[in-house]
Write a protein that holds these residues in place. Structure first.
Motif, PDB file in Angstrom:
ATOM      1  N   LEU B 230       0.841  -1.205   0.000  1.00 42.04           N
ATOM      2  CA  LEU B 230       0.000   0.000   0.000  1.00 42.04           C
ATOM      3  C   LEU B 230       0.876   1.256   0.000  1.00 42.04           C
ATOM      4  N   PRO B 233       2.544   2.801  -3.726  1.00 43.07           N
ATOM      5  CA  PRO B 233       1.848   3.824  -4.518  1.00 43.07           C
ATOM      6  C   PRO B 233       1.593   5.087  -3.700  1.00 43.07           C
ATOM      7  N   LEU B 234       1.377   4.889  -2.397  1.00 43.55           N
ATOM      8  CA  LEU B 234       1.090   6.051  -1.561  1.00 43.55           C
ATOM      9  C   LEU B 234       2.251   7.033  -1.607  1.00 43.55           C
ATOM     10  N   SER B 237       2.216   8.861  -4.605  1.00 44.59           N
ATOM     11  CA  SER B 237       1.067   9.766  -4.765  1.00 44.59           C
ATOM     12  C   SER B 237       1.274  11.047  -3.951  1.00 44.59           C
ATOM     13  N   VAL B 238       1.850  10.907  -2.755  1.00 41.49           N
ATOM     14  CA  VAL B 238       1.886  12.067  -1.873  1.00 41.49           C
ATOM     15  C   VAL B 238       2.582  13.241  -2.546  1.00 41.49           C
TER      16      VAL B 238
ATOM     17  N   PHE C 114      -8.235   7.928  -3.982  1.00 38.95           N
ATOM     18  CA  PHE C 114      -7.083   7.036  -3.801  1.00 38.95           C
ATOM     19  C   PHE C 114      -6.588   7.077  -2.362  1.00 38.95           C
ATOM     20  N   GLU C 115      -6.387   8.296  -1.851  1.00 35.70           N
ATOM     21  CA  GLU C 115      -5.799   8.421  -0.512  1.00 35.70           C
ATOM     22  C   GLU C 115      -6.660   7.702   0.524  1.00 35.70           C
TER      23      GLU C 115
END
Lengths: 1027, 455, 411
Positions: B230, B233-234, B237-238, C114-115
């Motif tokens: 998890l 990708p997080l 993304s951040v 998504f988050e």
């Protein structure tokens, strides 16, 4: 347009500087962090007073809810409804000329000043002084009670005390027939004061009365005397004039006649209607008129006379008359550029015979005025564009003080009615020492100013919004001023004071005015109508047609004949400041923070000097220079001013006040906590002889640099920035020549090449009801900034002080951008004005980035700002391409919550939020006005009509450059002007669909003088089509 | 154990009958020592001073308003946002190391992941502080959260700032859990070695009664795997979302599509640099040389070299696109960056971010601890300047030349920024002192695996 | 899962013995031993190691956990929540126009979608890991076996609980011995462990912390049921109170007079549009100064005017004069019921005395009042007063008609 964008555009001198010193400054790390925050010493004190920093978070009061009280009227007069504004016609007198006004009254308090729309002299418009006079009325620094002064020390006293003193004192004087009694007053056109003066002289036959006005129109009157043998007032109808020549005249600037002339100018500059006059400006320093002029010649003030004479010599033969002047011998006329322009000018004037106007500025000597009259007569303008009315006002205002001082020995008692002669006395008149002598001096004024402190008695004077009075407007018509509120400090008007002094049976101001007006106001009904109309309708000055006398050939001095060599002889010109006038408005925060039209300077005055001249004298930008004339000298910062004539230094009056108040500066004990003066007083440099300009000046730079708070060019410009500006300016401020415009009107629409502007989505709103929009005509805006002050007054815009302006945090919702255009920084080919305010984009970039939805779009297309919801991320400001959003970095409204400023609170518009720290704000299109109008319309069950909603800026504008209204109504003024072929949206290529349309500037250069680039443009004029 | 401790004492080899115990000892003795080395006290003292300065600054800020900073019009976002992006960037290495390298079975990560994760968490704490206090009314930022209220005031979810809130807070929560989960077994071993009751209770409490049951290990490993999956990708993304703050606006110099990958690369870049900067001294002082080996540092330096080159590429690409776009405003924005009033900042950035990492092509430099630290510091300076350049040099000259300005920071800008380092190091030093700096159980696992393979 | 097993079958535990414990020194011997124990069919047993031992799961026969599925479900819940919240708040509950964009668009909601998915999934994973493992479990009989403490350090253990149905102290012990355990030891049950209390210091700290954290709640509680005259607290006033004067507010600057921010217009001043030079229209007087008998020219008499008049009459007059103007309005009736001594019945406007009055006089009456009827000049603008008079005239007419028709003898 590619080529034309090659024309070098740039904005300020700093851009052209390239010396190592400067480059170092450009590239040093972060500039100099520690100097200006927290602001040092005196600056900090002003800062503190302007925004008492110590309680920023506390907001209004402690930590509990405030108790609020509702106090309704016990006996509410008919027609008065709480919270429903009423309007009163009144008038303000400035420099002996009355300006007809209409003042908005909210709950019986004046809240906004505008021009009287029914009077030809204002037609609803107004200037910065009128707009700002509201704040003057509510200035906490105003004098509240009589005081006695000894050695500058004030001892508070009361009217009772003064009466006790006065009764005896004036009884004795009366018995002595007023021997030794002297009166010094400002110039006034008031019949009431005139009447009181007569009665005063009756009761004190040997008394002597003097008038003094630091900024006056003596030259015009003397000039008229010279030309006609009698004093007449000249009126110009610019709407009829095809060619306008301004010899240092500034019909678009700040002056009693400018508002009316602005309207005429606007009417004559309407390319859609095929009307386009040609304006020639000959001046020593950049004026609003110069900015709008089609051709501008920058020559020394002293050289204008030579040019005028040469002009007469050229024109007279061409119209079949014999010249009275010798052909131009002056060297500067030989200058190739000037020569070319001069010949074209002559051609132009002769061609436009009978449809031209020659205006001469009040700073020019009588000879030039005489020549002006002569030229107007030669060209047959008299009767068509030029007319005369009788003028009985005093033609010797500048000598007034000097004459008084001459009689110093005789003076026993001196009454000073208004004015501030101690401050505004010219350097050669030692008035202060007169007061130091063993005499009784009584000074009436709004403030306890320099003069008050030098007098033995100070008495507070009523503000024009508090008192009855009358005056003559520029066109000579009788206008009456009625009080909007009872005097806040039981202060009398001048007439009332004189009535008391002469123990007149009539005491009440209103009665005094009525008595003075005699027959006219005898009947109650008639009087009521006069008051209602704000004056006697149609009581214009009687037109006269004076006969021109043959003029002597003027003798031209060395300065007049000199050439334009920047290192040639130096002159200084003295001009009333476009913001604080002669100093009387110095303590007015709105005006101090108002950017000066040419250089955008705030909170200071400076020596405006031509860069080349400065270079020749080794003077750097913002460095202190010592200006000395005939042994008198002052030291003030120099400001590189493009457009300034070589060898000519412009000084403005009105700064360096030492006893004004916390805004303009006050020594102890005037203010408990002393504040340094704003700027430097230039009066000491001036003499009665060299009133408007002094020759033989010496300039010496001390090298020490100071910070000048300008609202443009906050940071010096390097080459990159300059080129960037050059490249984009033709797209930002679009313009075209009249000739091209007639060929292809929509040429300017193609200044930017961009793909078809499509939207990815369908708007969720279709603006069916009202669709508010605005147009701004760059062809008319003179940059006078009346709109900016009007906006301040309407929308409670805070004054933030110099330190904050230096940080780039000024709060004006409406700013007037000024761009110089031209290859040569010292003589810009053109100067542009561009008012910029929130464009209320339909696809506003600011809205989508706000995380809390504090700014959103209304169904009528307004970009609304919910202050209460704003948490101040400032993202919207970053994303605004026009940078019109303003942020409350501190609690700028805080000073208002202090007890001493209780009175200033009354100047805040109750219909507009007083913003708190940490929220974003910006132009709202005066949404409160829109709502009020809509409510009225709704109650009457009808739709709003065009012209029912005005924005504050639109109201103030004297050239009708701003139009506002409903774009859905095809008949509305705004819709029509928005559809003009020269209409364009600023940064339209961003596809954010602004609701403000700019109308491109159309210039009307003389065919002989069209610059090469422009000619090429004309070639290029082929409307491109983009897909 | 000796009560008086000096560095030499820390350098002595770990005690233990077998490798496992030696590992345990090496890791836990730091925690068990009654007193840390003097260096720790000095560092901690300094950090505390800066922390208190930070608190004073914030207090003054609440009282006065953010005018105490240099922000102005047009530069409405100044240092606070620069610092925010800077810290968030640093906060990327930890999770990246623990998650991505875990998924790729990079065993060397075990030496550094604990410290890196800790650093991540503290960096993110510093980061979130800035947007919180930089708003005009710092007592109201909670308005950005969808809290039901009688006035139906909701956040405006089209705003990248709203996305930011969710991205950063999610990132923080997940990193925290990831870190804590890794800590559990080691806390257990500290508990079991504990000599005092208090210590035993506290570590026992936080180890949640972990006893290393095989059934527990089974689920534990699965959970760890999932979290890693998890976080990967997080973590990407951040910083992408953070970059949206700029990329979705239409300001020349911000309005750029390459921002997300470019920001992520930058984040990893700065993150790794920070890890190196912190770990090299740590292994010196706390005698972890046996576990955090030179190869580990070298490996990270390689990553720094790679990402540094990526970032350099992004800089170049920005220019190309600006020119290619044909928009004069875009073009100007970048010319202005490189040669305008902020050129000095731009070239500082280039030399720190693009040039200095290139030295890592040489193994000598890669493996030189002192140089690694120096270059690490350089990179972080450079990355701070990158954010500064992006924020300020784009804002100071946008569309209308009339509103062009220049950003001048005030002393409070400096103090607040330095103060955030105080906060960071206070937390990091406490971590070094009271928590196992290396994932002992993982190291043992890796050792066992290798040992096994050896057979 | 193990917990579930426990609950299923529990044999007869040997008193005093919780389990048997065998120690090994490396993973391989542990795995080997585990296989043996598994084959013997023990259920309530477990292995303990300082790190996850590779290959222990098959050796013990542990089934794959269902953790991933739980994570997936909750992750998707996160996604849905995110999109629902964004859609409902911005496109349904409070619609607002922003940059002319659609009220709801998928793209703008992706990041948060998504988050939140990740957030939900991650939290679930962590918590369900603990849950399924039955953690936290702060104390266990094993803690009191000295050697077991090295389970988190360097040793490996097999523990067979006495609760296991197959458990038999001897048999099990021999089994474990056969697995080449370094040591085998009985674990006593967890009932006499007075030695292992939570340190008092910590207990006190916790108690004090709790007590302190309760104080604010206490204050709130006391504040709730206490009375005070003070206005409520308002730490940051924001824009609740602004430095300006709205209609009818207090202004201490005028303390000396009446403290009203609202000022009376100065005597003799005339507001724009307030000229009022039409005496007929504004005072109901004609040129001679007498009450006018006609409606003023400035007022147009038409149906609209009557309608307006009726409306205004309804608002201002009916309370006293009643719907028909017969003076029997609500106020009157009420006053009558109360037997107000001083009360005078409102006039019946149909009364001929009134009907004969000139419109001018009526206008004057309405404007300035009469007897105990107050003047209405302030509330009712002149045009409306005229409209009312017009309607009154109409009423009078109709009443007269009515009276006439009533008195007329029917044929």
């Amino acid at each position: 347009m590619k080529k034309s964008s090659g024309a070098r555009m740039w904005r300020s001198l700093a851009e052209y500087e390239n010396d190592p010193e400067f480059t170092k400054y450009l590239h040093n790390e972060f500039g100099t962090p520690l100097t200006d925050t927290p602001p040092n010493s005196a600056e900090r004190r002003r800062f503190m007073q302007l925004m008492a920093a110590s309680f920023s978070l506390a907001g209004v009061t402690g930590c509990r809810w405030e108790e609020d009280h509702l106090l309704p009227m016990t006996r509410q007069p008919e027609g008065v409804i709480p919270g429903v504004p009423r309007y009163f016609n009144t008038a303000m007198e400035l420099g002996g000329v009355g300006v007809p006004l209409r003042v908005k009254s909210y709950d019986g308090r004046p809240i906004k000043v505008d021009g009287n729309p029914d009077h030809p002299d204002t037609q609803g418009a107004s200037g910065v002084y009128e707009q700002a006079s509201l704040l003057e009325m509510y200035d906490p620094d105003r004098s509240k009670a009589p005081a006695q002064f000894a050695g500058g020390k004030a001892t508070e006293t009361t009217w009772e005390e003064y009466r006790k003193f006065g009764l005896k004192h004036f009884r004795d004087l009366g018995q002595a027939n007023g021997a030794g009694l002297f009166v010094l007053s400002e110039s006034t056109s008031s019949a009431t004061v005139g009447d009181m003066k007569r009665r005063f002289m009756q009761s004190f036959p040997q008394a002597q009365w003097f008038e003094y006005e630091p900024d006056n129109r003596d030259n015009e009157r003397q000039g008229a005397k010279l030309a006609f043998g009698e004093i007449v007032r000249t009126h110009y109808d610019l709407s009829k004039a095809e060619v306008v020549l301004c010899l240092e005249a500034d019909p678009l600037g700040n002056g009693p006649e400018t508002i009316a002339q602005g309207k005429g100018f606007a009417a004559a500059r309407n390319p859609e209607a095929g009307r386009m006059n040609r304006v020639w400006a000959v001046e020593s320093s950049l004026s609003p008129t110069g900015i709008q002029a089609d051709h501008r010649l920058a020559i020394r003030s002293a050289q204008v006379v030579a040019l005028a004479a040469a002009l007469e010599a050229e024109v007279a033969p061409k119209v079949g008359q014999t010249a009275t002047q010798a052909a131009g011998a002056a060297k500067f006329l030989a200058d190739e550029k000037i020569k070319k322009a001069f010949d074209a000018l002559v051609k132009d004037l002769v061609a436009a015979k009978g449809k031209s106007a020659i205006l001469v500025g009040s700073t020019q000597p009588p000879e030039v005025h005489a020549l002006g009259h002569r030229l107007n007569a030669l060209l047959g303008n008299v009767g068509s564009t030029v007319s005369y009315t009788a003028d009985d006002s005093n033609p010797e205002l500048r000598q007034g003080l000097a004459n008084l001082v001459k009689k110093a020995s005789e003076i026993k008692t001196l009454i000073i009615l208004g004015g501030n002669p101690v401050y505004s006395a010219s350097g050669d008149v030692d008035f202060a020492s007169v007061l130091k002598g063993n005499i009784t001096s009584i000074h009436l004024s709004l403030y306890r100013d320099e003069t008050s402190h030098a007098c033995s008695w100070h008495l507070p004077l009523a503000h024009y919004l508090e008192s009855w009075g009358d005056s003559r407007s520029f066109n000579g018509s009788l206008i009456v001023s009625q009080p909007l509120i009872a005097p806040l400090f039981q202060a009398p008007s001048i007439a009332e004071f004189l009535a008391w002094t002469t123990r007149d049976e009539v005491k009440d101001g209103q009665q005094l005015v009525r008595r003075a007006l005699g027959e006219r106001a005898a009947d109650d009904k008639a009087w009521r109508r006069i008051v209602h109309d704000g004056g006697a309708v149609g009581s214009m000055g009687s037109a006269v047609s004076p006969s021109l006398q043959t003029l002597k050939a003027v003798s031209l001095g060395e300065a007049a004949l000199a050439d334009l060599n920047p290192s040639g002889p130096l002159e200084v010109t003295f001009q009333a400041d476009p913001k604080v006038y002669d100093g009387r408005f110095a303590n007015n925060g709105w005006l101090q923070e108002l950017p000066e039209p040419a250089m955008k300077l705030t909170w200071d005055n400076a020596a405006f000097i031509n860069p080349k001249t400065a270079a020749a004298l080794k003077i750097e930008d913002c460095s202190l220079v010592t200006v000395s004339v005939e042994g008198r000298s002052i030291t003030l910062p120099a400001l590189m001013s493009p457009g300034q004539a070589p060898g000519s230094v412009r000084l403005v009056l009105g700064y360096g006040r030492t006893h004004a108040g916390v805004v303009a500066g006050a020594k102890a004990p005037v203010a408990a906590d002393p504040v340094d003066p704003v700027g430097v007083s230039v009066y000491p440099l001036r003499t009665v002889a060299t009133w408007d300009a002094a020759q033989g000046v010496k300039l010496a730079s001390s090298g020490t640099k100071v910070k000048l708070a300008t609202t443009q060019d906050k940071h010096p410009m390097d080459d990159i920035g300059r080129q960037g500006t050059q490249a984009r300016l033709p797209q930002i401020v679009r313009q075209d020549t009249f000739a091209n415009f007639k060929e292809t009107p929509d040429h300017v629409k193609h200044a930017v090449h961009h793909p078809k502007l499509l939207s990815l989505w369908n708007d969720p709103v279709s603006y069916e009801g009202y669709k508010w929009g605005m147009t701004i005509d760059l062809n008319r805006c003179s940059g006078c900034a009346a709109c900016v002050v009007a906006c301040n007054a309407e929308n409670n815009i805070p004054v933030v002080g110099k330190s904050q302006v230096l940080r780039g945090r000024e709060m004006h919702w409406l700013r007037i951008d000024r761009y110089f255009q031209g290859d040569n920084p010292d003589e810009p080919d053109q100067v542009h004005n561009q008012p910029v305010l929130c464009q209320h984009c339909e696809h506003a970039p600011c809205e989508q980035v706000c995380p809390v939805g504090a700014t959103m779009h209304s169904s009528e297309g307004l970009n609304d700002m919910a202050y209460n919801r704003c948490i101040g991320t400032r993202y919207c400001s970053n994303n605004c391409p026009y940078k019109v959003r303003r942020f409350n970095y501190f609690n700028y409204a805080l000073p208002l919550t202090e007890d001493r400023n209780e009175i200033e609170r009354m100047a805040q518009n109750p219909e507009v939020t007083v913003r708190f720290r940490g929220v974003m704000e910006k132009c709202s299109f005066c949404v409160q006005r829109i709502q009020n109008a809509k409510i009225l319309a709704k109650n009457a069950r009808r739709k709003l009509k065009d012209g029912e909603v005005h924005t504050a800026c639109q109201d103030a504008c004297s050239t009708d450059a701003i139009q506002f209204g409903d774009l859905n109504d095809p008949t509305s003024k705004v819709a029509q002007s928005a559809n003009s072929p020269r209409g364009y949206a600023l940064l339209e290529e961003l596809n954010i669909r602004p609701r403000v349309t700019y109308l491109a500037r159309i210039t009307n250069p003389h065919p002989d003088l069209i610059p090469a680039t422009a000619a090429e443009e004309a070639e290029e004029v082929k409307p491109e089509h983009h897909g | 154990m000796a009560n008086t401790v000096d560095l030499r004492d820390w350098q002595e080899p770990p005690r233990g009958e077998n490798t496992y115990q030696k590992i345990t000892d090496a890791v836990t003795r730091v925690v068990e020592r009654t007193r840390p080395p003097k260096a720790w006290y000095i560092a901690f003292g300094i950090s505390l001073v800066w922390l208190s300065i930070l608190l004073c600054c914030i207090g003054y800020l609440f009282w006065m308003g953010i005018g105490i900073w240099g922000n102005n019009n047009p530069v409405a976002w100044g240092w606070p946002i620069v610092n925010f992006v800077f810290w968030v960037g640093i906060g990327h290495a930890g999770t990246l190391i623990s998650a991505v390298l875990y998924l790729f079975r990079q065993n060397w990560r075990t030496a550094i992941n604990r410290a890196a994760e800790a650093m991540t968490i503290f960096a993110v704490i510093c980061a979130v502080m800035f947007p919180g206090i930089h708003v005009g009314r710092p007592w109201l930022p909670y308005w950005m959260l969808p809290i039901p209220n009688q006035m139906d005031m909701w956040p405006q979810f089209r705003s990248p700032l709203a996305w930011d809130i969710f991205a950063v807070s999610t990132y923080f929560t997940v990193s925290l859990m990831f870190w804590f989960m890794g800590l559990i077994p080691d806390l257990a071993s500290v508990r079991d070695r504990a000599t005092s009751k208090t210590r035993r209770f506290l570590y026992g409490f936080f180890s949640l009664g972990w006893r290393g049951s095989a059934r527990h290990w089974h689920r534990y490993e699965k959970a760890y795997q999932i979290l890693a999956a998890l976080s990967t990708p997080l973590v990407l993304s951040v910083h992408s979302v953070v970059s949206f703050d700029f990329a979705t606006s239409q300001l020349p110099g911000w309005h750029t599509t390459i921002f997300p990958p470019y920001f992520v690369a930058g984040a990893i870049f700065s993150g790794f640099a920070m890890v190196v900067t912190l770990l090299v001294p740590a292994r010196e002082f706390f005698g972890l040389k046996t576990l955090v080996k030179v190869e580990h540092i070298e490996l990270m330096n390689k990553v720094i070299l790679a990402t540094g080159t990526l970032v350099g590429y992004a800089y170049g690409m920005e220019f190309f696109i600006a020119w290619y776009s044909g928009s004069q405003y875009e073009g100007f924005a970048f010319i202005n960056r490189a040669f305008g009033p902020y050129a000095w900042a731009y070239w500082t950035m280039i030399s720190c971010n693009v040039i200095s990492p290139q030295l890592y092509w040489f193994k000598k430099i890669r493996t030189n601890m002192v140089l690694s630290v120096i270059i690490g510091v350089f990179v972080n300076v450079g990355m701070w300047f990158e954010r500064f350049v992006i924020t300020c040099s784009s804002l100071n000259r946008d569309f209308l030349p009339s509103s062009w300005g220049y950003f001048t920071p005030t002393p409070f800008d400096f103090l607040t920024f330095m103060g955030s380092f105080g906060l960071f190091f206070t937390m990091f030093l406490l971590f070094c002192r009271y928590l196992p700096q290396v994932a002992a159980s993982e190291v043992k696992g890796v050792h066992a695996a290798q040992h096994h393979a050896a057979h | 899962m193990s917990q579930e097993k426990e609950s299923q079958t529990s044999g007869t535990p040997v008193p005093g013995v919780y389990a048997l414990l065998a120690e090994y020194h490396d993973p391989d011997s542990l795995i080997a031993a585990a296989k043996k124990v598994r084959d013997k069919g023990y259920q309530r047993w477990d292995c303990y190691s300082p790190f996850p031992v590779h290959g222990i799961d098959p050796a013990m026969g542990i089934k794959r956990t269902r953790l991933p599925w739980i994570t997936l479900c909750l992750g998707l819940t996160g996604t849905t929540t995110a999109f629902t919240v964004q859609w409902w708040t911005n496109a349904v509950d409070y619609k607002w126009t922003v940059s002319g964009k659609p009220l709801w668009s998928f793209a703008a909601n992706v990041p948060i979608g998504f988050e939140l998915s990740v957030l939900f999934a991650a939290i679930t994973t962590f918590l369900s890991m603990l849950l399924l493992n039955g953690l936290p479990r702060l104390s266990s009989p094993l803690d009191h076996v000295k050697r077991f403490l090295r389970a988190s350090d360097d040793k490996f253990f097999i523990v067979i609980e006495s609760a296991d149905p197959k458990f038999d102290e001897k048999a099990t012990r021999t089994l474990l011995d056969e697995t080449h355990a370094d040591a085998v030891e009985a674990v006593p049950t967890d009932d006499h462990l007075s030695s292992d209390r939570i340190p008092s210091g910590i207990i006190y700290t916790i108690l004090i912390a709790i007590a302190v954290s309760l104080i604010p709640f206490g204050l709130f509680a006391s504040a709730r049921n206490s009375l005070t005259t003070n206005p409520p607290y308002n730490i940051v006033s924001n824009m609740d109170y602004q430095a300006k004067y709205k209609a009818q507010r207090k202004n201490d600057f005028f303390k000396s007079s009446d403290s009203r921010a609202m000022r009376m217009p100065v005597e003799g001043t005339v507001a724009v549009g307030d000229l009022r030079d039409d005496a007929h229209f504004y005072e109901g007087k004609d040129a001679s100064g007498a009450f006018a008998r006609t409606f003023p020219s400035a007022f147009t008499v038409d149906d609209a005017a009557i309608a307006r008049g009726q409306e205004r009459f309804g608002i201002y007059c009916t309370p006293c004069h009643g719907q028909t103007g017969d003076g029997d309005g609500m106020v009157h009736r009420h006053a009558f019921a109360l037997q107000e001594g001083t009360w005078v019945k409102p006039t019946n406007i149909a009364d001929p005395k009134i009907a004969d009055k000139s419109v001018g006089e009526l206008f004057n009456t309405i404007s300035n009042g009469i007897r105990n009827m107050p003047g209405y000049a302030r509330q009712v603008p002149p045009a409306d007063r005229w409209a009312i008079i017009l309607y009154v005239r109409a009423l009078q007419k109709s009443q007269a008609e009515f009276v006439a028709s009533a008195t007329e003898p029917t044929k």
